[in-house]
Design an enzyme around this catalytic site. Structure first.
Site: not given
Length: 168
Positions: A13, A15-16, A71-72, A159-162
């Protein structure tokens, strides 16, 4: 103890990878699995901690190097903890978190059509982090941030659920 001069960051990923890289000292050479054409292992664990360890061990063993992996995910109370450990899978095979966020909104609407006018849709963001050495040694840590879900996407740098998670 030998100083760490390079490390593989166990994620594909972007962003990660960028986020974890910025947290590490500048002098450490940070390697992405993408640079080495390594795909991610199947996340078969039943918790963030298990999945973090699976990824860290996998990448460390592939390249015989220290790996840091996480893992998040997001747990929303109104959705009985979903998406939870399936947070990234809700984004589909192309990692499209707009799809995942739309799914969150749809599921919230199914349970409570008036949810979007409320400011108290409680949620938690979990992160489980593992550093794994090729000799099998590991260090593990986890954290939790409580917050709420918004009814609109916000911000430009996340990114993600941010875009829908507002920490308390």
């Amino acid at each position: 103890m030998k100083k760490i001069d390079k490390i593989i960051i166990g994620t594909n990923n972007n962003g990660k990878f960028k986020e974890i890289s910025h947290l590490l000292p500048k002098k450490i050479n940070k390697i992405s699995p993408k640079e080495l054409n390594l795909s991610s292992p199947k996340e078969t664990g039943n918790s963030f901690e298990e999945n973090s360890k699976i990824k860290a061990k996998f990448f460390s063993e592939q390249v015989n190097m220290i790996c840091i992996s996480d893992d998040s995910g997001l747990e929303i109370d109104l959705l009985s903890g979903e998406p939870g450990i399936f947070s990234s899978r809700w984004a589909g095979p192309t990692n499209n978190f707009n799809l995942a966020i739309d799914k969150v909104f749809r599921k919230l609407n199914d349970i409570d059509p008036g949810w979007s006018s409320k400011n108290n849709i409680s949620a938690r963001f979990f992160c489980s982090l593992t550093v794994y050495w090729p000799n099998g040694k590991l260090i593990h840590s986890k954290g939790e941030v409580k917050g709420n879900i918004t009814n609109i996407k916000r911000g430009n740098n996340g990114f993600g659920y941010d875009p829908i998670f507002v920490p308390k």
